[in-house]
Design a protein around this motif. Structure first.
Motif, PDB file in Angstrom:
ATOM      1  N   UNK A  24      41.831  49.742  46.565  1.00  0.00           N
ATOM      2  CA  UNK A  24      42.745  49.839  45.252  1.00  0.00           C
ATOM      3  C   UNK A  24      43.362  48.691  44.726  1.00  0.00           C
ATOM      4  N   UNK A  25      44.106  47.812  45.528  1.00  0.00           N
ATOM      5  CA  UNK A  25      44.674  46.562  45.075  1.00  0.00           C
ATOM      6  C   UNK A  25      43.472  45.584  44.683  1.00  0.00           C
ATOM      7  N   UNK A  26      42.397  45.352  45.172  1.00  0.00           N
ATOM      8  CA  UNK A  26      41.301  44.612  44.640  1.00  0.00           C
ATOM      9  C   UNK A  26      40.819  45.111  43.033  1.00  0.00           C
ATOM     10  N   UNK A  27      40.619  46.350  43.066  1.00  0.00           N
ATOM     11  CA  UNK A  27      40.573  47.257  41.788  1.00  0.00           C
ATOM     12  C   UNK A  27      41.330  46.867  40.794  1.00  0.00           C
ATOM     13  N   UNK A  28      42.861  46.835  41.099  1.00  0.00           N
ATOM     14  CA  UNK A  28      43.641  46.402  40.126  1.00  0.00           C
ATOM     15  C   UNK A  28      43.774  44.915  39.989  1.00  0.00           C
ATOM     16  N   UNK A  29      43.476  44.051  40.813  1.00  0.00           N
ATOM     17  CA  UNK A  29      43.498  42.807  40.631  1.00  0.00           C
ATOM     18  C   UNK A  29      42.414  42.324  39.803  1.00  0.00           C
ATOM     19  N   UNK A  30      41.201  42.941  39.866  1.00  0.00           N
ATOM     20  CA  UNK A  30      39.963  42.656  38.909  1.00  0.00           C
ATOM     21  C   UNK A  30      40.200  43.039  37.458  1.00  0.00           C
ATOM     22  N   UNK A  31      40.969  44.159  37.344  1.00  0.00           N
ATOM     23  CA  UNK A  31      41.214  44.723  35.999  1.00  0.00           C
ATOM     24  C   UNK A  31      42.095  43.745  35.286  1.00  0.00           C
ATOM     25  N   UNK A  32      42.519  42.695  35.820  1.00  0.00           N
ATOM     26  CA  UNK A  32      43.490  41.681  35.121  1.00  0.00           C
ATOM     27  C   UNK A  32      42.637  40.503  35.065  1.00  0.00           C
ATOM     28  N   UNK A  33      41.384  40.586  35.543  1.00  0.00           N
ATOM     29  CA  UNK A  33      40.619  39.271  35.745  1.00  0.00           C
ATOM     30  C   UNK A  33      39.767  39.326  34.564  1.00  0.00           C
ATOM     31  N   UNK A  34      39.741  38.023  33.698  1.00  0.00           N
ATOM     32  CA  UNK A  34      38.886  38.053  32.663  1.00  0.00           C
ATOM     33  C   UNK A  34      37.423  37.511  32.699  1.00  0.00           C
ATOM     34  N   UNK A  35      37.363  36.611  33.865  1.00  0.00           N
ATOM     35  CA  UNK A  35      36.098  36.052  34.146  1.00  0.00           C
ATOM     36  C   UNK A  35      36.306  35.546  35.658  1.00  0.00           C
ATOM     37  N   UNK A  36      34.999  35.467  36.223  1.00  0.00           N
ATOM     38  CA  UNK A  36      35.187  34.844  37.609  1.00  0.00           C
ATOM     39  C   UNK A  36      34.403  33.475  37.626  1.00  0.00           C
ATOM     40  N   UNK A  37      34.325  32.691  38.705  1.00  0.00           N
ATOM     41  CA  UNK A  37      33.824  31.327  38.835  1.00  0.00           C
ATOM     42  C   UNK A  37      32.927  31.543  40.336  1.00  0.00           C
ATOM     43  N   UNK A  38      32.238  30.616  40.697  1.00  0.00           N
ATOM     44  CA  UNK A  38      31.744  30.661  42.088  1.00  0.00           C
ATOM     45  C   UNK A  38      32.838  30.674  43.035  1.00  0.00           C
ATOM     46  N   UNK A  39      33.836  29.803  42.739  1.00  0.00           N
ATOM     47  CA  UNK A  39      34.855  29.857  44.076  1.00  0.00           C
ATOM     48  C   UNK A  39      35.389  31.171  44.054  1.00  0.00           C
ATOM     49  N   UNK A  40      35.593  32.127  42.990  1.00  0.00           N
ATOM     50  CA  UNK A  40      36.158  33.384  43.052  1.00  0.00           C
ATOM     51  C   UNK A  40      35.099  34.289  43.716  1.00  0.00           C
ATOM     52  N   UNK A  41      33.809  34.109  43.551  1.00  0.00           N
ATOM     53  CA  UNK A  41      33.072  34.936  44.226  1.00  0.00           C
ATOM     54  C   UNK A  41      32.832  34.664  45.887  1.00  0.00           C
ATOM     55  N   UNK A  42      32.967  33.309  46.244  1.00  0.00           N
ATOM     56  CA  UNK A  42      32.973  33.030  47.627  1.00  0.00           C
ATOM     57  C   UNK A  42      34.346  33.537  48.190  1.00  0.00           C
ATOM     58  N   UNK A  43      35.580  33.303  47.484  1.00  0.00           N
ATOM     59  CA  UNK A  43      36.591  33.959  47.965  1.00  0.00           C
ATOM     60  C   UNK A  43      36.744  35.427  48.366  1.00  0.00           C
ATOM     61  N   UNK A  44      35.775  36.125  47.322  1.00  0.00           N
ATOM     62  CA  UNK A  44      35.868  37.580  47.460  1.00  0.00           C
ATOM     63  C   UNK A  44      34.900  37.866  48.459  1.00  0.00           C
TER      64      UNK A  44
END
Length: 149
Positions: free
Chosen positions: A12-32
């Motif tokens: 649920x929190x992951x979904x809400x966090x990505x609703x507020x995310x406009x774009x991602x980077x490689x670092x974001x993908x690795x952190x995910x």
């Protein structure tokens, strides 16, 4: 049951966090992926704890797993905020993140209590954190409403 609740909370929190995310980077993908790794270990630590009737070491490991999930979520959140900037919607939504700061501290308390006092006493901390997160967090909803105005 507790691990299922935790997975639901993260989802649920992951979904809400990505609703507020406009774009991602490689670092974001690795952190995910880092978060996904720790979440994927929950069934194993849960099973070991259950098979051993909530003895000390399995419960300590379960707590360590929960702590690693919390740290991984924080790393993911930080990567997104660094990419989007301190004025981003996500940064505004988590600016007063009491639960996010209290959870790791409570996990450490639970781990230490499970190790030094009893596994059941340590589990009480883990249950408390889950209950704390079950209370709906309106920060994201407030930011989403402000964005739509």
């Amino acid at each position: 049951m507790l691990s299922f609740v935790y997975i639901g909370i993260y989802w649920n929190n992951h979904h809400h966090m990505f609703q507020l995310t406009e774009s991602v980077t490689g670092w974001v993908l690795w952190a995910n992926l880092h978060l996904l790794f720790w979440l994927s270990l929950l069934p194993f630590t849960t099973g070991w704890m259950g098979e051993n009737h909530f003895e000390r070491w399995p419960t300590v490991l379960y707590g360590i797993n929960l702590l690693c999930c919390a740290v991984a979520y924080y790393v993911l959140q930080t990567c997104i905020i660094r990419h989007q900037g301190p004025e981003s919607l996500l940064a505004k939504a988590v600016s007063s993140d009491f639960k996010g700061k209290a959870s790791p501290v409570l996990y450490v308390c639970g781990i230490l209590t499970a190790w030094a006092v009893s596994a059941w006493a340590g589990m009480a901390f883990f249950v408390f954190v889950a209950l704390m997160w079950l209370v709906p967090d309106r920060r994201v909803e407030r930011v989403m409403i402000e964005r739509s105005k």
